[in-house]
Enzyme design. Structure first.
Site, short mmCIF file in Angstrom:
data_model
loop_
_atom_site.label_atom_id
_atom_site.label_comp_id
_atom_site.label_asym_id
_atom_site.label_seq_id
_atom_site.Cartn_x
_atom_site.Cartn_y
_atom_site.Cartn_z
N ASP A 21 18.90 71.87 52.22
CA ASP A 21 18.50 73.26 52.45
C ASP A 21 17.52 73.37 53.62
OD1 ASP A 21 18.37 75.96 52.01
OD2 ASP A 21 17.08 75.83 50.26
N HIS A 60 22.06 73.75 61.64
CA HIS A 60 23.13 73.01 60.96
C HIS A 60 23.51 71.79 61.79
CE1 HIS A 60 23.39 76.15 58.03
NE2 HIS A 60 23.90 77.05 58.85
N ASN A 102 28.88 80.16 49.92
CA ASN A 102 28.63 80.19 51.37
C ASN A 102 29.73 80.91 52.16
OD1 ASN A 102 26.99 76.92 51.56
ND2 ASN A 102 26.09 78.94 51.35
C1 FPP Z 1 21.62 75.15 53.77
O1 FPP Z 1 20.70 75.62 54.72
C2 FPP Z 1 22.66 74.35 54.42
C3 FPP Z 1 23.97 74.66 54.47
C4 FPP Z 1 24.53 75.90 53.88
C5 FPP Z 1 24.93 73.81 55.18
C6 FPP Z 1 24.65 72.34 55.21
C7 FPP Z 1 25.41 71.76 56.35
C8 FPP Z 1 24.99 70.73 57.13
C9 FPP Z 1 23.77 69.96 56.87
C10 FPP Z 1 25.72 70.33 58.37
C11 FPP Z 1 27.12 69.95 58.22
C12 FPP Z 1 27.40 69.00 57.11
C13 FPP Z 1 27.92 67.78 57.27
C14 FPP Z 1 28.28 66.96 56.08
C15 FPP Z 1 28.19 67.20 58.60
P1 FPP Z 1 20.52 77.17 54.94
O2 FPP Z 1 21.39 77.58 56.07
O3 FPP Z 1 20.77 77.88 53.65
O4 FPP Z 1 19.01 77.26 55.34
P2 FPP Z 1 18.03 78.49 55.12
O5 FPP Z 1 17.77 78.57 53.64
O6 FPP Z 1 16.83 78.07 55.88
O7 FPP Z 1 18.71 79.70 55.67
#
Ligand code: FPP
Length: 254
Positions: free
Chosen positions: A25, A42, A73
Site C-alpha cells: 500500500d 506504482h 481496484n
Molecule cells: C496500493 O497503493 C497498490 C496497488 C493498488 C497496486 C500495487 C501494484 C504494484 C506495487 C506495482 C505492480 C505490481 C507488480 C507485481 C509488478 P495505492 O495506490 O492504493 O496507494 P495509496 O493508498 O497511497 O493511494
C-alpha cells in the site's frame, strides 16, 4: 558484510516464516507527495517487488504472496487501471530471467479471466515455464478478493455435492482449504501492510486466521530488502499461541 546481508543472516538464525503475504500500500500517496502522477508510485513499487522478492528468496521463504490488484481496484479511474495493467505486463516480460534464474515458481490467484489478454498471456506463459521450479513460490494476487475467493470455493464444493461426489458432512476445514485458490500453499504466517494503514482489505480472509500482522509506516515504493528483513525480525519476536496458553506452549516445547 553489508547491512542488508547482516540483517538477513539474523533472520536466518531463527525460524523463518514459511509464507508471507504483503499488502503493498501507499504507491499513490508516495507519488502525490512528490508531485508525480500516481502511476509513478506504482512503477517505483515494482522495483520494491523485485527487491523484496530477492530478499525473501535469500532468507529462505517457501512462499511470498503479493496483493498486486484487488477485485475492487477495477473501480479506480480507467487510466490508472490501464497503467497498472501495462506495468504488470512489463513486469512479467522483464522479470522472466530473474524468476527462472532464482528457481522461483510464479503463481497467480484471483479472477484471472478478468485480466486483459496482454496480461493474461505473459502470465500464463511464465506460470507454465516456471511450473517445475522449486526455489520459492511467488504468488501474485490479481483481480483478487478474499470474499470472491470464498464464494468461488463454496460454489465448487456445492457443485461436487450436487454431482454426488461429496457429502455435505464431508465439508470440513480441510475441504475448504482445498477449494480456495491457495490450496497448494502453506498457511500464511505473516501479513505485512505498508504505508501505515491497518486493515486487511479483503486479502486472504480464510488463510490469515492465525497470521501475525506487521504494519509498517513506510510507503511501498520505499519498502525494500532492509524493511522486509526488519519486518520478519519483528515477526520472529512474537509468540504464536494458536489458541493455547503461553504455559502450555512452553511445556510442549520442553
Ligand atoms: C496500493 O497503493 C497498490 C496497488 C493498488 C497496486 C500495487 C501494484 C504494484 C506495487 C506495482 C505492480 C505490481 C507488480 C507485481 C509488478 P495505492 O495506490 O492504493 O496507494 P495509496 O493508498 O497511497 O493511494
Amino acid at each position: 558484510m553489508d547491512a542488508i546481508a547482516e540483517l538477513e543472516n539474523r533472520v536466518k538464525e531463527r525460524e523463518v516464516p514459511k509464507h508471507v503475504g504483503i499488502i503493498m500500500d501507499g504507491n499513490g500517496r508516495w507519488a502525490e507527495l512528490r508531485g508525480l502522477p500516481r502511476l509513478e508510485g506504482h512503477r517505483e513499487g515494482s522495483n520494491s517487488v523485485r527487491e523484496v522478492t530477492r530478499s525473501a528468496r535469500r532468507v529462505g521463504l517457501e512462499a511470498l504472496t503479493l496483493y498486486a490488484f484487488s477485485s475492487q481496484n477495477w473501480s479506480r479511474p480507467p487510466d490508472e487501471v490501464a497503467g497498472l495493467m501495462e506495468l504488470l505486463r512489463e513486469y512479467l516480460l522483464k522479470e522472466r530471467d530473474e524468476i527462472m534464474g532464482n528457481a522461483i515458481r510464479l503463481n497467480a490467484i484471483g479472477e484471472l479471466d478478468k485480466l486483459p489478454r496482454y496480461v493474461k498471456e505473459p502470465l500464463d506463459a511464465l506460470r507454465a515455464e516456471s511450473a517445475t521450479n522449486t526455489g520459492m513460490v511467488l504468488t501474485l494476487a490479481l483481480s483478487y478478493g478474499g470474499r470472491e475467493e470464498l464464494v468461488h470455493a463454496a460454489r465448487a464444493l456445492a457443485e461436487r455435492v450436487a454431482s454426488g461426489a461429496l457429502k455435505p458432512a464431508d465439508i470440513d476445514e480441510a475441504a475448504l482449504t482445498g477449494a480456495v485458490w491457495t490450496h497448494d500453499l502453506p498457511p500464511v504466517d505473516l501479513v505485512i501492510r505498508t504505508s501505515g494503514e491497518q486493515r486487511l482489505s479483503n486479502f486472504l480472509l480464510w488463510q490469515t486466521a492465525y497470521s501475525e500482522f506487521v504494519f509498517s509506516p513506510i510507503a511501498w515504493p520505499d519498502f525494500r530488502a532492509r524493511e522486509f528483513a526488519e519486518a520478519v525480525l519483528h515477526f520472529q519476536t512474537r509468540e504464536r499461541r494458536f489458541g493455547l496458553t503461553g504455559a502450555q506452549l512452553r511445556r510442549a516445547g520442553t
